[in-house]
Design a protein around this motif. Structure first.
Motif, PDB file in Angstrom:
ATOM      1  N   LYS A 222     161.737 102.929 -37.011  1.00  0.00           N
ATOM      2  CA  LYS A 222     161.125 101.603 -36.874  1.00  0.00           C
ATOM      3  C   LYS A 222     161.245 101.055 -35.446  1.00  0.00           C
ATOM      4  CE  LYS A 222     162.154 100.262 -41.668  1.00  0.00           C
ATOM      5  NZ  LYS A 222     162.897  99.293 -42.520  1.00  0.00           N
ATOM      6  N   ASN A 223     162.385 101.282 -34.810  1.00  0.00           N
ATOM      7  CA  ASN A 223     162.631 100.647 -33.504  1.00  0.00           C
ATOM      8  C   ASN A 223     162.424 101.576 -32.317  1.00  0.00           C
ATOM      9  OD1 ASN A 223     165.096 102.198 -33.163  1.00  0.00           O
ATOM     10  ND2 ASN A 223     166.140 100.736 -34.504  1.00  0.00           N
ATOM     11  N   ALA A 224     162.101 102.858 -32.582  1.00  0.00           N
ATOM     12  CA  ALA A 224     161.830 103.839 -31.516  1.00  0.00           C
ATOM     13  C   ALA A 224     162.973 103.953 -30.510  1.00  0.00           C
ATOM     14  CB  ALA A 224     160.523 103.502 -30.803  1.00  0.00           C
ATOM     15  N   GLY A 225     164.175 103.585 -30.936  1.00  0.00           N
ATOM     16  CA  GLY A 225     165.335 103.707 -30.061  1.00  0.00           C
ATOM     17  C   GLY A 225     165.695 102.459 -29.291  1.00  0.00           C
ATOM     18  N   THR A 228     167.580  97.130 -31.297  1.00  0.00           N
ATOM     19  CA  THR A 228     167.437  96.121 -32.350  1.00  0.00           C
ATOM     20  C   THR A 228     168.779  95.877 -33.029  1.00  0.00           C
ATOM     21  OG1 THR A 228     166.928  97.791 -34.022  1.00  0.00           O
ATOM     22  CG2 THR A 228     165.060  96.864 -32.774  1.00  0.00           C
ATOM     23  N   LYS A 229     168.803  94.860 -33.871  1.00  0.00           N
ATOM     24  CA  LYS A 229     170.031  94.534 -34.614  1.00  0.00           C
ATOM     25  C   LYS A 229     170.477  95.724 -35.455  1.00  0.00           C
ATOM     26  CE  LYS A 229     171.936  91.321 -38.026  1.00  0.00           C
ATOM     27  NZ  LYS A 229     171.661  90.174 -38.923  1.00  0.00           N
ATOM     28  N   GLN A 230     169.546  96.353 -36.167  1.00  0.00           N
ATOM     29  CA  GLN A 230     169.885  97.502 -37.000  1.00  0.00           C
ATOM     30  C   GLN A 230     170.444  98.648 -36.162  1.00  0.00           C
ATOM     31  OE1 GLN A 230     166.615  99.308 -39.104  1.00  0.00           O
ATOM     32  NE2 GLN A 230     167.937 100.636 -40.337  1.00  0.00           N
ATOM     33  N   ASP A 236     177.722 100.602 -34.113  1.00  0.00           N
ATOM     34  CA  ASP A 236     179.068 100.132 -34.470  1.00  0.00           C
ATOM     35  C   ASP A 236     179.631 100.909 -35.660  1.00  0.00           C
ATOM     36  OD1 ASP A 236     179.146  98.213 -32.474  1.00  0.00           O
ATOM     37  OD2 ASP A 236     178.227  96.673 -33.727  1.00  0.00           O
ATOM     38  N   HIS A 237     178.759 101.243 -36.601  1.00  0.00           N
ATOM     39  CA  HIS A 237     179.224 101.863 -37.838  1.00  0.00           C
ATOM     40  C   HIS A 237     179.341 103.384 -37.726  1.00  0.00           C
ATOM     41  CE1 HIS A 237     180.045 101.894 -42.130  1.00  0.00           C
ATOM     42  NE2 HIS A 237     179.169 102.891 -42.271  1.00  0.00           N
ATOM     43  N   SER A 249     174.223 100.252 -21.024  1.00  0.00           N
ATOM     44  CA  SER A 249     175.376  99.393 -21.301  1.00  0.00           C
ATOM     45  C   SER A 249     175.747  99.246 -22.774  1.00  0.00           C
ATOM     46  CB  SER A 249     175.141  98.007 -20.684  1.00  0.00           C
ATOM     47  OG  SER A 249     176.210  97.150 -20.944  1.00  0.00           O
ATOM     48  N   PRO A 250     174.812  98.948 -23.688  1.00  0.00           N
ATOM     49  CA  PRO A 250     175.218  98.774 -25.094  1.00  0.00           C
ATOM     50  C   PRO A 250     175.794 100.045 -25.702  1.00  0.00           C
ATOM     51  CG  PRO A 250     173.063  97.789 -24.701  1.00  0.00           C
ATOM     52  CD  PRO A 250     173.384  98.612 -23.499  1.00  0.00           C
ATOM     53  N   VAL A 251     175.378 101.209 -25.197  1.00  0.00           N
ATOM     54  CA  VAL A 251     175.937 102.468 -25.684  1.00  0.00           C
ATOM     55  C   VAL A 251     177.262 102.752 -24.998  1.00  0.00           C
ATOM     56  CG1 VAL A 251     175.567 104.954 -25.927  1.00  0.00           C
ATOM     57  CG2 VAL A 251     173.612 103.375 -26.086  1.00  0.00           C
ATOM     58  N   GLN A 252     177.287 102.568 -23.687  1.00  0.00           N
ATOM     59  CA  GLN A 252     178.493 102.842 -22.895  1.00  0.00           C
ATOM     60  C   GLN A 252     179.672 102.016 -23.394  1.00  0.00           C
ATOM     61  OE1 GLN A 252     178.505 101.692 -18.659  1.00  0.00           O
ATOM     62  NE2 GLN A 252     178.891 103.858 -18.227  1.00  0.00           N
ATOM     63  N   SER A 253     179.404 100.775 -23.779  1.00  0.00           N
ATOM     64  CA  SER A 253     180.490  99.898 -24.233  1.00  0.00           C
ATOM     65  C   SER A 253     181.054 100.295 -25.577  1.00  0.00           C
ATOM     66  CB  SER A 253     179.993  98.450 -24.308  1.00  0.00           C
ATOM     67  OG  SER A 253     179.000  98.305 -25.312  1.00  0.00           O
TER      68      SER A 253
END
Length: 255
Positions: A222-225, A228-230, A236-237, A249-253
Motif C-alpha cells: 500500500k505504501n510502496a516503502g 507511513t504509520k503502518q 518497531d514491531h 533516519s527513521p530506519v537508522q534510529s
C-alpha cells in the motif's frame, strides 16, 4: 430523420467526430430525452478528446525542438522512489513513436492507479523502446540517494534496446555523451518524460507489492516503502528488513 432506437443512435455516434455531421444536425431535432442524453454525452466526449489532443501537443514541444535539431530517437528519462524508507530507486527510459501518440500522458503523481496501468500498457505496446533499471537499498546506502537516482537513470538509458540519440531528463543531467536537456517538472511538461515516470512508477509499485507478500506487516503493498504509520509500526514491531535503507533516519534510529 428516421427514428432510430437509442442503442442505434449511440452506435452511429461512435463513428462521428464532427459537430457539423448531418447526423448530429438531425439528432438535435429529436425531442426524446434519451436521444438528447446521447448527444450531450457525445459532445462531452469530443471536448475531452480535444483537450487530450491539445495537451499532447503542448507536451510534445521539447520533442519537436529536438527533432528539428536533428534527433531521431528521443528518450524521456525519469525516476521514482527517492523518498521511501525501503525498496530500490527505479528509473525508466522511453522512446515514444511520434506516429503512435498516447493521449493522457502526464506526471504519474497526478494519475489514478487505474489510469497509470492503462497508460503503462499503451506505452509498452506503442513505444519504440522502453527500459527500466533499479538501484537496490544497499547501494543507496553506499553512494547516497542522489547518486543512486542518477545511476538508475544512466542504466535505464544504457539498456534501451534501440539506442537513444537525445535525452529529455526530469530535473537532472546524467553522465554519458548523449546530448540532453534537463527539464524541471519535466514529467508534467514532456510526453516522453511523463511516459518514463509512468513506467517507473507502475513497475516499482508492482515490485513493492511483491515485497509486501515477502515481508508482511509493513504495508509495502500500500505504501510502496514510504514512511507511513503502518510502516513505522512495522519497523518497531518486526525490525528492519534487507530492503530497508539503513542510512535513512527513521530506519537508522531503529537499528
Amino acid at each position: 430523420m428516421k427514428k432510430l432506437t437509442i442503442k442505434e443512435i449511440n452506435a452511429e455516434l461512435s463513428s462521428i467526430t464532427e459537430e457539423t455531421d448531418p447526423f448530429i444536425i438531425a439528432l438535435e431535432q429529436d425531442e426524446r430525452a434519451g436521444a438528447q442524453k446521447a448527444l450531450n454525452k457525445w459532445r462531452k466526449f469530443q471536448l475531452q478528446q480535444t483537450e487530450l489532443l491539445r495537451k499532447y501537443k503542448e507536451m510534445s514541444v521539447f520533442e519537436e525542438q529536438a527533432e528539428l535539431a536533428g534527433a531521431h530517437r528521443i528518450a524521456g528519462v525519469d525516476e521514482v522512489g527517492r523518498g521511501p524508507l525501503a525498496g530500490p530507486v527505479m528509473a525508466a527510459a522511453v522512446i515514444l513513436d511520434p506516429d503512435k501518440p498516447i493521449f493522457g500522458l502526464d506526471d504519474s503523481k497526478k494519475l489514478s492507479d487505474k489510469k497509470k496501468n492503462e497508460l503503462y500498457d499503451q506505452i509498452m505496446t506503442k513505444a519504440i523502446a522502453v527500459s527500466s533499471a533499479i538501484i537496490e537499498a544497499d547501494e543507496i546506502d553506499r553512494i547516497n540517494i542522489y547518486q543512486a537516482s542518477k545511476r538508475a537513470m544512466e542504466k535505464a538509458v544504457e539498456q534501451l534496446s534501440i539506442p537513444a540519440d537525445y535525452l529529455l531528463i526530469d530535473a537532472m543531467t546524467i553522465g554519458n555523451n548523449l546530448p540532453q536537456e534537463k527539464l524541471i517538472k519535466g514529467d508534467a511538461r514532456s510526453v516522453s518524460i511523463a511516459a518514463a515516470s509512468i513506467v517507473a512508477k507502475v513497475e516499482r509499485d508492482r515490485l513493492m507489492e511483491e515485497y509486501g507478500q515477502k515481508y508482511p506487516g509493513y504495508g509495502f503493498e500500500k505504501n510502496a516503502g514510504y514512511g507511513t504509520k503502518q510502516h513505522l509500526e512495522g519497523l518497531d514491531h518486526y525490525g528492519v528488513t534487507p530492503i530497508h535503507r539503513m542510512t535513512f533516519s527513521p530506519v537508522q534510529s531503529r537499528l
